[in-house]
Design a protein around this motif. Structure first.
Motif, PDB file in Angstrom:
ATOM      1  N   SER A  77      -6.483 -25.728  18.182  1.00  0.00           N
ATOM      2  CA  SER A  77      -7.067 -26.857  18.918  1.00  0.00           C
ATOM      3  C   SER A  77      -6.872 -26.680  20.424  1.00  0.00           C
ATOM      4  N   THR A  78      -5.696 -26.130  20.802  1.00  0.00           N
ATOM      5  CA  THR A  78      -5.458 -25.908  22.229  1.00  0.00           C
ATOM      6  C   THR A  78      -6.432 -24.890  22.793  1.00  0.00           C
ATOM      7  N   PHE A  79      -6.564 -23.757  22.107  1.00  0.00           N
ATOM      8  CA  PHE A  79      -7.491 -22.733  22.588  1.00  0.00           C
ATOM      9  C   PHE A  79      -8.929 -23.243  22.549  1.00  0.00           C
ATOM     10  N   SER A  80      -9.281 -24.005  21.496  1.00  0.00           N
ATOM     11  CA  SER A  80     -10.645 -24.546  21.422  1.00  0.00           C
ATOM     12  C   SER A  80     -10.922 -25.479  22.585  1.00  0.00           C
ATOM     13  N   ALA A  81      -9.923 -26.307  22.907  1.00  0.00           N
ATOM     14  CA  ALA A  81     -10.121 -27.252  24.006  1.00  0.00           C
ATOM     15  C   ALA A  81     -10.314 -26.525  25.343  1.00  0.00           C
ATOM     16  N   TYR A  82      -9.455 -25.535  25.609  1.00  0.00           N
ATOM     17  CA  TYR A  82      -9.572 -24.823  26.886  1.00  0.00           C
ATOM     18  C   TYR A  82     -10.824 -23.954  26.945  1.00  0.00           C
ATOM     19  N   ILE A  83     -11.215 -23.393  25.791  1.00  0.00           N
ATOM     20  CA  ILE A  83     -12.455 -22.615  25.778  1.00  0.00           C
ATOM     21  C   ILE A  83     -13.655 -23.519  26.062  1.00  0.00           C
ATOM     22  N   LYS A  84     -13.620 -24.730  25.487  1.00  0.00           N
ATOM     23  CA  LYS A  84     -14.701 -25.680  25.763  1.00  0.00           C
ATOM     24  C   LYS A  84     -14.727 -26.055  27.241  1.00  0.00           C
ATOM     25  N   VAL A  85     -13.532 -26.290  27.808  1.00  0.00           N
ATOM     26  CA  VAL A  85     -13.454 -26.640  29.224  1.00  0.00           C
ATOM     27  C   VAL A  85     -13.983 -25.507  30.091  1.00  0.00           C
ATOM     28  N   ILE A  86     -13.588 -24.273  29.746  1.00  0.00           N
ATOM     29  CA  ILE A  86     -14.047 -23.118  30.524  1.00  0.00           C
ATOM     30  C   ILE A  86     -15.561 -22.969  30.417  1.00  0.00           C
ATOM     31  N   ARG A  87     -16.090 -23.177  29.196  1.00  0.00           N
ATOM     32  CA  ARG A  87     -17.548 -23.062  29.037  1.00  0.00           C
ATOM     33  C   ARG A  87     -18.268 -24.110  29.886  1.00  0.00           C
ATOM     34  N   LEU A  88     -17.776 -25.351  29.834  1.00  0.00           N
ATOM     35  CA  LEU A  88     -18.412 -26.404  30.638  1.00  0.00           C
ATOM     36  C   LEU A  88     -18.261 -26.123  32.126  1.00  0.00           C
ATOM     37  N   ALA A  89     -17.067 -25.615  32.508  1.00  0.00           N
ATOM     38  CA  ALA A  89     -16.850 -25.297  33.918  1.00  0.00           C
ATOM     39  C   ALA A  89     -17.763 -24.166  34.370  1.00  0.00           C
ATOM     40  N   MET A  90     -17.948 -23.163  33.518  1.00  0.00           N
ATOM     41  CA  MET A  90     -18.836 -22.052  33.854  1.00  0.00           C
ATOM     42  C   MET A  90     -20.282 -22.554  33.988  1.00  0.00           C
ATOM     43  N   GLN A  91     -20.654 -23.445  33.061  1.00  0.00           N
ATOM     44  CA  GLN A  91     -22.015 -23.978  33.118  1.00  0.00           C
ATOM     45  C   GLN A  91     -22.232 -24.747  34.431  1.00  0.00           C
TER      46      GLN A  91
END
Length: 582
Positions: free
Chosen positions: A246-260
């Protein structure tokens, strides 16, 4: 895809495992899924291209007909995309079904073989197969199929502008690194959690079998404590794995949104410099999100992927440990003799984690036994001497290190197991019936059994009248383990099952332990009739009085055959030894 990840394991063995063969058999379906994934990913360009056209063409020209045409085309492409994705998901479910269909019978046979070998290894082949099927039919393979298309979306972003492409590429590399770290962080925990799940299931099954004793002897509290300890360890690892994922999923989601958002901001800056158009700015943001989406999906399904990979490894090792059997020539039904020569039976081999297999101790040594058609052999001896071990060996159960058991001169492993079973009747100490009708239990679960043969077996066991007294006679459902019947009724139905089909070799282990006087008389008559028609009957008992219907006797002590011969001579010698020791 799943096969390729583990191809290195397959190359270690010269003979491919059944699971690998099953996965290879659906390779064409996997390729079709991969092709559909390509179509799906190409159709995913619909959104960015639509936005590009709207911003750069429709708004500039203010053409409503162009907008309507684009909307119609966009809806048609999205409808096609939905159809492709639905078809891909349905194909994956059927791939899992197909693999399960091919491997399931062997997994079931391996499960039963583990029980016969008293194998306590933390492996449950059917559970592992379920894990693999669920992964194959889930979203994990879709994410794996989508990953190779990341370069396409990143490449298009590079075409829009190198700076945009470079920023999206950095985001993709960062997500891949986080995915690999997640794999390393959870691999051992997932493996340990799977072992603990098996231990929990084993404890629950033991509790189910001993529910009466647990309730009657006040063991509920201690049993609950055992369960709580196992469950706590399982939940601790399960929570740990869940926290990491869940931690990695959350940060990966944040990184994806930040990249977008970062690509959108960089695109806006480039648009201000008039190096890109507003349409390119929006399209690049959407393409970046799409390029990074498979990584986010993969990390979300990573736990299932690791579990399926470990399940495959366990299954392949389990299948490799299972004795391979080749097709055998069908032999005629035995009618003459049973010969046992220099038999040595061992306990199952054990394997500690990280160590090679260690041979089990010797349980039984039998020198020579010869029985002819119509003979009855009674086996007596103290508890734990090896009597039941000998009985199981005679019907093909156990680990035989040395010696032979022959029916009409043919060793037991010269027969197909199911074919051999039609010539054997076996009544174990603990009779456990299937959750089915009385008739089907007697008929050994055969759907095509002759009703006349079923009734004949029941009459031979002296249980026909008792069955007719049940609510639905032979069609009465006995419940799980025969719970609706008494211990004596289960034992007598088990005797009828052993006599079904007039087998040549009949092994009865403590057949009178739960019988009343009427049941004992029925047992004596059943043994007499079986011997009269030419069967060999072997009765295992503690008390010499149970051997009234046999002509031969054997004494086993401390895992060794100490006497064999005519019943009266053996009993007389045994009684003399008892008197001398007294």
């Amino acid at each position: 895809m799943f096969e390729q990840v583990h191809s290195h394991h397959l190359r270690k063995s010269p003979v491919s495992s059944p699971l690998a063969a099953a996965i290879r058999s659906v390779r064409g379906a996997f390729l079709s899924v991969a092709a559909l994934s390509g179509v799906s990913n190409i159709l995913m360009l619909t959104g960015p291209l639509f936005m590009l056209q709207v911003y750069d063409r429709v708004l500039a020209s203010r053409s409503v007909p162009t907008l309507v045409a684009l909307v119609v085309l966009m809806l048609a492409l999205y409808l096609f995309l939905g159809t492709v994705d639905a078809l891909r998901a349905r194909m994956l479910v059927r791939i899992g079904w197909r693999v399960d269909e091919q491997v399931g019978p062997l997994a079931l046979a391996t499960t039963l073989d583990q029980v016969l070998r008293n194998d306590n290894a933390a492996v449950r082949p059917l559970n592992d197969l379920d894990q693999i099927r669920q992964f194959l039919g889930g979203a994990g393979p879709i994410a794996i199929c989508d990953m190779p298309w990341m370069p396409l979306f990143l490449g298009i972003v590079f075409v829009f502008h190198p700076w945009l492409g470079f920023l999206a590429l950095v985001g993709g590399i960062l997500l891949v690194i986080l995915t690999l770290i997640s794999e390393l962080a959870t691999r051992k925990q997932v493996e340990r959690m799977n072992r603990q799940a098996v231990s929990r299931a084993s404890l629950v099954e033991a509790g189910r079998r001993n529910a009466e004793a647990i309730r009657a002897m006040g063991m509920q509290g201690t049993f609950n404590a055992c369960w709580a300890r196992l469950n706590d360890r399982y939940l601790r690892d399960n929570t740990g794995v869940g926290d990491v994922n869940s931690t990695f999923s959350a940060y990966i989601k944040v990184i994806r949104l930040a990249m977008q958002s970062g690509v959108l901001a960089l695109g806006a800056y480039l648009a201000i410099l008039q190096e890109v158009t507003p349409g390119v700015m929006v399209a690049a943001s959407i393409l970046t999100a799409r390029a990074l989406s498979p990584v986010e999906q993969a990390i979300g399904n990573w736990r299932g992927f690791v579990g399926a990979r470990q399940s495959r490894h366990r299954l392949e090792r389990c299948f490799a440990d299972t004795q391979k059997t080749s097709e055998r020539l069908e032999l005629p039904a035995p009618q003459k003799s049973l010969l046992v020569s220099n038999l040595i039976v061992r306990a199952p081999a054990t394997r500690a984690e990280g160590k090679p297999m260690a041979p089990g101790r010797v349980l039984l040594r039998i020198s020579d036994v010869t029985l002819k058609a119509g003979d009855g052999l009674g086996i007596i001896g103290p508890s734990g001497s090896g009597k039941s071990t000998f009985g199981r060996a005679l019907v093909g159960i156990g680990t035989i290190q040395n010696g032979t058991i022959r029916l009409d001169g043919a060793e037991l492993d010269h027969w197909e197991p199911d074919r051999l079973g039609t010539h054997i009747g076996y009544l174990p100490q603990d009779v456990d019936l299937f959750d089915d009708t009385v008739a089907r239990n007697i008929a050994r679960l055969r759907h095509d059994a002759d009703p006349v043969a079923i009734i004949k077996a029941a009459q031979s066991a002296g249980v026909h009248d008792m069955i007719l007294s049940l609510p639905k006679g032979y069609d009465t459902l006995v419940g799980s383990g025969g719970v609706v019947l008494s211990g004596g009724q289960r034992q007598r139905i088990g005797l009828a099952r052993a006599l079904f089909g007039d087998p040549f070799l009949i092994v009865l282990d403590e057949p009178n332990s739960s019988l009343d006087s009427a049941g004992e008389q029925a047992l004596i008559e059943a043994v007499r009739l079986a011997r009269k028609r030419g069967a060999i009957v072997i009765m295992i008992a503690h008390r010499p009085s149970a051997l009234a219907t046999v002509n031969l006797a054997m004494v086993i002590q401390d895992g060794r055959q100490v006497a064999f011969g005519a019943r009266d001579d053996i009993l007389r010698k045994t009684m003399r030894q008892v008197g001398e020791s007294a």
